[in-house]
Enzyme design. Structure first.
Site, PDB file in Angstrom:
ATOM      1  CG  ASP A   1      -1.942   1.094   1.231  1.00  9.60           C
ATOM      2  OD1 ASP A   1      -1.765   2.080   0.497  1.00  9.60           O
ATOM      3  OD2 ASP A   1      -2.929   0.975   1.998  1.00  9.60           O
ATOM      4  CG  HIS A   2       3.177   4.078  -3.121  1.00  9.74           C
ATOM      5  ND1 HIS A   2       4.188   4.386  -2.237  1.00  9.74           N
ATOM      6  CD2 HIS A   2       3.695   4.327  -4.359  1.00  9.74           C
ATOM      7  CE1 HIS A   2       5.241   4.817  -2.884  1.00  9.74           C
ATOM      8  NE2 HIS A   2       4.974   4.788  -4.186  1.00  9.74           N
TER       9      HIS A   2
END
Length: 477
Positions: free
Chosen positions: A447-448
């Site tokens: 998850d950036h």
């Protein structure tokens, strides 16, 4: 003699429905408190439901294969307890008798009905959207037999018949749901809410999106020439189960429905980034064989996945910020000081992701026992909803299918997922010479919002470093 009702309980946290897989009793059978009466499937798990009182089965209100909302009555039992506060079954009673009995039932019924597995849901003034397939016997019979290939009309257009949001009022929805609706191009004011108090849920948004797509796809075949129409009619007359059928329609329910909702929700919520690394795991494979021969580990299942899981745990210890989750409502990053390690498992019912609770605190032997138990329980279809909740990071082993790598989608609520490819003998430069070595490829999706490129790269590189030189399981611990 009194007729008591048993409602579909919430067998997990926040579940809204379950499918009845099998009834273990029939009308006229005697049941006792705590006896299992049916098996249901929800949240990818099969759960047996016990009845919380004694008596004789009066009626089974739903057939096997029917999806039932939490809080709906699924079975009625005739008991000898005259003082029981459960309402009688009203379907067969005259309208006048039902009207007379209603006030008494409302006064006697508690706000939430306790059962042996979870609790019945509290009453809400919000009405649920009508189901596409009603649980009536006639409909169930149609679902149980081969249906025509081409349906005469899509189910989606039924939705506009139910009022969505009152004019002029702002729809009630949580921030993540609003973002999902925006990403899908759905106007929340046109969505029919099914949550408590009229709140729009993720499922409502997905249903609205499906309804918007359906009219574009299904009616396309309507304005055709007379000859093709006649041909299509002939094709649709062939039962789906026949060898000559050109299409087969499978209802989306159970595991596939839950998986689809989770994957769509994850893909449209968490910005995914995937990085790859190819590495030499020859030393790890040698260590696996040595551990198999170790008498201290006799009886334990030792395989590459065990050491990969241990490598992930060591890498998390060195990069603790990857073990986190994103709280959209509170606008906070939640750092986890524990690791509930998810293991993706392919089962006869579909893909599920149970997790090993507090995996960071387990020894190699304890981790092996937990992995073996987790996989065996999953394949038997006995994984409980609790075993699939509160995961932090997941491993999916696509290598068992001979696949080199992939771009896995995050399990909702988790920060990262590691895909392990097939381990193959390949030419590799080792100590300045090309030699055959055991090589694999790892793919890390993260998850950036939580993990930037530097942190994700360090985490993946540490996992690879441990597997290339497994002595780091000791030196880095």
């Amino acid at each position: 003699m009194t007729i008591r009702e048993f409602k579909m309980p919430d067998v997990g946290e926040g579940l809204t429905e379950a499918e009845i897989l099998k009834w273990y009793v029939q009308p006229g059978d005697t049941v006792t408190d705590g006896q299992v009466v049916c098996e249901v499937e929800t949240a990818k798990a099969a759960v047996e439901l016990p009845i919380p009182f004694d008596g004789v089965v009066h009626a089974l209100l739903f057939d096997e294969g029917t999806t039932v909302d939490v809080g709906q009555v699924i079975i009625s039992v005739q008991t000898g307890d005259a003082g029981a506060a459960a309402p009688a079954v009203a379907e067969a009673a005259p309208a006048a008798a039902a009207a007379t009995a209603a006030p008494a039932a409302e006064e006697a019924a508690p706000a939430r009905q306790p059962v042996l597995v979870g609790y019945g849901v509290s009453e809400s003034s919000t009405k649920r959207r009508p189901r596409k397939a009603a649980p009536a016997p006639a409909v169930a019979a149609q679902n149980g037999t081969a249906a025509p290939v081409a349906a005469p009309a899509p189910a989606a257009p039924v939705l506009p018949a139910v009022p969505a949001q009152p004019a002029g009022e702002r729809p009630l929805a949580k921030p993540p749901v609003r973002k999902l609706a925006k990403d899908l191009g759905i106007d929340l004011a046109s969505v029919v809410p099914t949550g408590d108090g009229g709140v729009v849920t993720r499922e409502d948004v997905h249903a609205a999106a499906a309804a918007a797509i359906a009219p574009q796809t299904v009616p396309a075949a309507v304005p055709a020439a007379p000859a093709p129409v006649a041909e299509a009619a002939a094709v649709s007359a062939v039962p789906a189960g026949e060898p000559s059928a050109r299409e087969t329609r499978i209802p989306v329910k159970g595991v596939r429905k839950v998986t689809a909702q989770a994957m769509v929700g994850s893909a449209f919520t968490a910005p995914h980034v995937t990085e790859f690394i190819t590495l030499d795991v020859t030393r790890t494979m040698k260590l696996v064989q040595e551990l198999k021969d170790d008498p201290d580990l006799a009886g334990l299942r030792i395989n590459p996945l065990l050491l990969i899981a241990k490598a992930v745990l060591v890498a998390i210890r060195r990069n603790p910020d990857v073990n986190a989750s994103w709280d959209e409502a509170a606008q906070e990053i939640v750092l986890k000081h524990y690791v509930n390690l998810g293991i993706a498992a392919a089962t006869p019912r579909g893909l599920i992701v149970p997790n090993i609770k507090d995996a960071h605190a387990k020894t190699l032997g304890e981790l092996s026992e937990s992995l073996s138990s987790l996989v065996a329980t999953a394949r038997d279809g006995k994984t409980s909803p609790a075993d699939m909740q509160n995961g932090t990071i997941t491993i999916t082993n696509v290598g068992v299918f001979g696949v080199d790598t992939g771009t896995p989608i995050l399990n909702p609520g988790e920060s990262a997922i590691l895909a392990v490819g097939a381990i193959k003998l390949q030419p590799w430069v080792h100590k300045g010479k090309v030699k055959p070595r055991q090589v694999t490829t790892l793919a890390l999706s993260f998850d950036h919002r939580l993990i930037d490129g530097e942190l994700g790269s360090k985490f993946l590189a540490d996992i690879a470093a441990v597997l290339e030189h497994p002595r780091r399981l000791v030196t880095w611990s």
